[in-house]
Every structure is written in C-alpha cells, then in structure tokens.
Design a protein around this motif. Structure first.
Motif, mmCIF file in Angstrom:
data_model
loop_
_atom_site.group_PDB
_atom_site.id
_atom_site.type_symbol
_atom_site.label_atom_id
_atom_site.label_comp_id
_atom_site.label_asym_id
_atom_site.label_seq_id
_atom_site.Cartn_x
_atom_site.Cartn_y
_atom_site.Cartn_z
ATOM 1 N N PRO A 11 43.690 24.063 35.046
ATOM 2 C CA PRO A 11 44.574 24.288 33.915
ATOM 3 C C PRO A 11 45.801 25.094 34.323
ATOM 4 O O PRO A 11 45.796 25.802 35.323
ATOM 5 N N PRO A 12 46.877 25.006 33.551
ATOM 6 C CA PRO A 12 48.078 25.781 33.859
ATOM 7 C C PRO A 12 47.808 27.273 33.734
ATOM 8 O O PRO A 12 46.895 27.700 33.045
ATOM 9 N N ARG A 13 48.632 28.069 34.387
ATOM 10 C CA ARG A 13 48.433 29.511 34.410
ATOM 11 C C ARG A 13 48.960 30.128 33.119
ATOM 12 O O ARG A 13 50.102 30.582 33.048
ATOM 13 N N THR A 14 48.141 30.115 32.096
ATOM 14 C CA THR A 14 48.489 30.763 30.845
ATOM 15 C C THR A 14 48.366 32.271 31.019
ATOM 16 O O THR A 14 47.872 32.770 32.032
ATOM 17 N N GLY A 15 48.810 32.991 29.979
ATOM 18 C CA GLY A 15 48.694 34.437 30.038
ATOM 19 C C GLY A 15 47.258 34.888 30.216
ATOM 20 O O GLY A 15 46.985 35.834 30.965
ATOM 21 N N ALA A 16 46.319 34.217 29.560
ATOM 22 C CA ALA A 16 44.911 34.588 29.686
ATOM 23 C C ALA A 16 44.419 34.416 31.106
ATOM 24 O O ALA A 16 43.684 35.262 31.638
ATOM 25 N N TYR A 17 44.826 33.329 31.759
ATOM 26 C CA TYR A 17 44.370 33.085 33.130
ATOM 27 C C TYR A 17 44.972 34.099 34.096
ATOM 28 O O TYR A 17 44.314 34.510 35.060
ATOM 29 N N VAL A 18 46.209 34.498 33.876
ATOM 30 C CA VAL A 18 46.811 35.532 34.716
ATOM 31 C C VAL A 18 46.029 36.838 34.558
ATOM 32 O O VAL A 18 45.745 37.534 35.542
ATOM 33 N N ILE A 19 45.676 37.177 33.328
ATOM 34 C CA ILE A 19 44.908 38.399 33.081
ATOM 35 C C ILE A 19 43.534 38.302 33.736
ATOM 36 O O ILE A 19 43.049 39.276 34.336
ATOM 37 N N MET A 20 42.906 37.141 33.682
ATOM 38 C CA MET A 20 41.602 36.968 34.313
ATOM 39 C C MET A 20 41.706 37.102 35.832
ATOM 40 O O MET A 20 40.807 37.669 36.472
ATOM 41 N N ASP A 21 42.778 36.595 36.422
ATOM 42 C CA ASP A 21 42.979 36.779 37.859
ATOM 43 C C ASP A 21 43.182 38.255 38.192
ATOM 44 O O ASP A 21 42.683 38.750 39.209
ATOM 45 N N ALA A 22 43.917 38.969 37.348
ATOM 46 C CA ALA A 22 44.104 40.400 37.568
ATOM 47 C C ALA A 22 42.771 41.135 37.465
ATOM 48 O O ALA A 22 42.524 42.099 38.209
ATOM 49 N N MET A 23 41.904 40.678 36.582
ATOM 50 C CA MET A 23 40.579 41.283 36.475
ATOM 51 C C MET A 23 39.796 41.113 37.767
ATOM 52 O O MET A 23 39.054 42.012 38.180
ATOM 53 N N ARG A 24 39.938 39.973 38.406
ATOM 54 C CA ARG A 24 39.253 39.762 39.682
ATOM 55 C C ARG A 24 39.678 40.819 40.691
ATOM 56 O O ARG A 24 38.855 41.351 41.438
#
Length: 382
Positions: A11-24
């Motif tokens: 999926p495209p890098r939505t704001g939620a996905y960016v935040i989830m990557d930052a959580m990693r």
C-alpha cells in the motif's frame, strides 16, 4: 523482529504507515537502550537521582517492546500472505521471500557477533563476557554458546527452543519465534480455507520444546487480526473514527497499559498488551492523519534498519562494555549515563551502516534465488 519489508505491491505510504515505521525504530531502540543500560549501568539501588530513575524505568520496557513488534509483524505478514493467496499460493516463493529477508541479516550478524564475542572472551578476557559483572541481560556461558552446534541451531531458527542464542546475542530468541510464526500462520490459514490439514502444520512440533511460543504467537495473531478487521471490513471506516480525539483516547489507553505492565510485570499480560496496541493501530489506520515531518528520519530508519539494529546491537554493546568497564558496572551518574547514551548512538549508527549492506539488498537476493529456482525447474522439464 524481522517483520515484512514493504516493497513493490504494498500500500502507499499513508500517514499511518509512516507512523508505524517510526514505531519500528522506537521499539528497536527501546530494546537496545535497555540492554545498553544493564550492560553498563549497575542495578537499581538506594539514593538514585530522579534522572537515573527515569533511565531505570525506561529500561524496563524491552520485553514489552518485543510484544508490540510482534503485533506490527503480524499485521504486515498477514498482508503479504493475503496478497499471495489472492495471486495463487506457492510455498516455495513465500519461503524464498521470508528466508531471504531473515538470512541476509542473520548470517552476517552471527559472523560479526561471534567474532566480537570471541575477541571479548578470549583476547580481552572481558569481565562482561565472562559473566563477572552479573548483569541479568547476559546470564549465559558465552564459551559454550559459541560452539558449532549452537551456530547451526541458530541458522535453523532453533535458538531458545533447542539451543541457546549464539554467543552473547540473547535477543535472537524472538527472531526464531518470528520465523516459526511465519510458517504457522499460513499453514493454519491454508488448512482452514482448503478444509484439510496443510503438511506445514507439522511445524507446530517445535513448540513442544518451547510451549511459551504460543503466548508470542497469540500476540502476533493480534496483528494478523488487525489486518483482517481493517481490510476485510468497511474500507471507508466510521466517521467518528476520523476524529482525532478517538486516536488520543486509544493512545492514552496504550500508554496506561504500558505503565501498568511496567509497574506490575509483563508475565500473563502479554496478550492484553498486544490487543491494546492492536486497538490503537486500528484507530490510527482508520483516522485521516498526516505524519509530522520530524518523524520522517525515524520512519526511514525503522523501515530500513530496525531489523539490523535488533539483530546486531547486543554483541556490539557487549564489546563496548568490554572496552569501557571492568568487573563493576557504572554508578548511574550524569557522566556514566551520558557515556551509555553515546555508546548507544554509535551502535545505532553502526547498525544503520550494516543495514545498507544487508537489508537494503534483500530484493536482489530474492531475485537471485528465485531466478535460480526457475532455471532449475526449466532444466528439469527439458
């Protein structure tokens, strides 16, 4: 913690996905912080300053961070499995993807970690490697854990199941768990959909040696359930979930749960913690939100190097301890905490460099192995 790396077809890098990557990134750093703290800083005692008390408090979140990482991993692997099933499931291509992702980091990690541990134990005769500093994060016979049987067992993802983690690298236990979760989940899903047992269900036999794996798997499945709920339910979401106060409430609930398990102990609360985190992610994924720009470098590190940081940080920190301290860990002064934090930053940067030569080339390794398998099949049909 070698969760799905999201490349083409994701999926495209939505704001939620960016935040989830930052959580990693944050979760991997939290684990490394805890290990750095207890390798270099002495155990909690009397007359500890508020500043040092905060460090002890934060250092207690290592195991909880792994549980949260399991949830993120379950979400992304469920996404990968769902996509593959829609395209026509093939165990061979799935295993090539998973093993390429894991081994491109694990093999050099074992080589580097084993070398550093051998230097620390035999050349430097480090009190840390010899167990003299008595830190609870390194309660192992490093000499025995550097044997070839242990090395082979780690390459087969059997660490903390049949053999100990290799050398000082205790955190590799969760990598073994993740690998078997990767097998168990599609085996169960295929068995349910086909209404007949998949041969790969035999992989559950490894849990006979480590029944506690089922607790981790239950947490991991919370992430898979999150994927099913967010992608199989209403795609548009409910309007009330688009209101940011709901996200704040879900975040507050997660923070409260983290403080609760920190204060009372995590044992027996792993699944409630995972469910709370999955609930927060559900609201996050359904809330229209843009990630703040300051999160971008954390998200980039999380997507590209968090696995490397988790896999390699411990032998690096153990070697740092061998060079920086003797048989006594440091009192929690401003200077010693500053030294620990500086060491941690060097380790984070080193693992980022390591990732550039490992994780970044995962797609190339996958393509190389896949092309080789296709060539062998083609020759076999001639």
């Amino acid at each position: 913690m070698g969760d799905e790396d999201r490349s083409a077809g994701q999926p495209p890098r939505t704001g939620a996905y960016v935040i989830m990557d930052a959580m990693r990134c944050i979760l991997a750093v939290a684990v490394a912080f805890a290990h750095g703290w207890y390798l270099l800083i002495e155990d909690y005692g009397e007359h500890v300053s508020p500043f040092a008390s905060a460090g002890y408090f934060l250092a207690g979140f290592a195991h909880a961070s792994v549980i949260l990482f399991f949830v993120l991993s379950g979400y992304w692997i469920a996404s990968s499995v769902d996509r593959r099933m829609a395209q026509g499931w093939q165990w061979s291509s799935y295993l090539v993807d998973r093993l390429s992702r894991l081994l491109i980091v694990l093999v050099p990690t074992l080589a580097i970690g084993g070398t550093l541990d051998a230097l620390g134990l035999y050349a430097l005769e480090s009190p840390t490697h010899g167990g003299v500093t008595d830190t609870y994060v390194l309660r192992t016979d490093v000499d025995t854990a550097l044997g070839w049987q242990t090395l082979v067992g780690n390459l087969l993802f059997l660490q903390s199941i049949i053999v100990p983690p290799y050398g000082t690298n205790g955190p590799l236990w969760s990598l073994a768990y993740e690998f078997w979760f990767y097998i168990w989940f599609p085996a169960l899903l295929i068995s349910v959909r086909a209404r007949r047992p998949s041969f790969f269900l035999v992989a559950f036999a490894v849990a006979m040696a480590a029944p506690e794996m089922f607790v981790g798997f239950a947490c991991w499945l919370c992430g898979a359930l999150l994927f099913w709920v967010t992608n199989r339910g209403s795609q548009g979401g409910s309007s009330f979930l688009k209101l940011r106060p709901w996200l704040a409430a879900a975040g507050a609930a997660l923070a409260a749960m983290l403080v609760f398990v920190r204060a009372t102990g995590l044992e027996g609360k792993e699944v409630p913690l995972a469910l709370t985190f999955a609930g927060f992610l559900f609201v996050l994924l359904r809330t229209e939100i843009s990630a703040p720009r300051w999160l971008t470098p954390f998200a980039s590190y999380g997507a590209k190097a968090s696995f490397s940081l988790y896999a390699l940080h411990f032998p690096l920190l153990a070697m740092a301890a061998a060079l920086l301290i003797d048989d006594q860990r440091l009192a929690p002064s401003f200077a010693s905490i500053g030294l620990m934090l500086a060491t941690l930053l060097v380790v984070i940067a080193t693992c980022g460099l390591f990732a550039r030569h490992t994780e970044r080339h995962t797609a190339r390794v996958r393509a190389f192995v896949s092309d080789g398998l296709r060539s062998r099949r083609a020759r076999g049909t001639e």
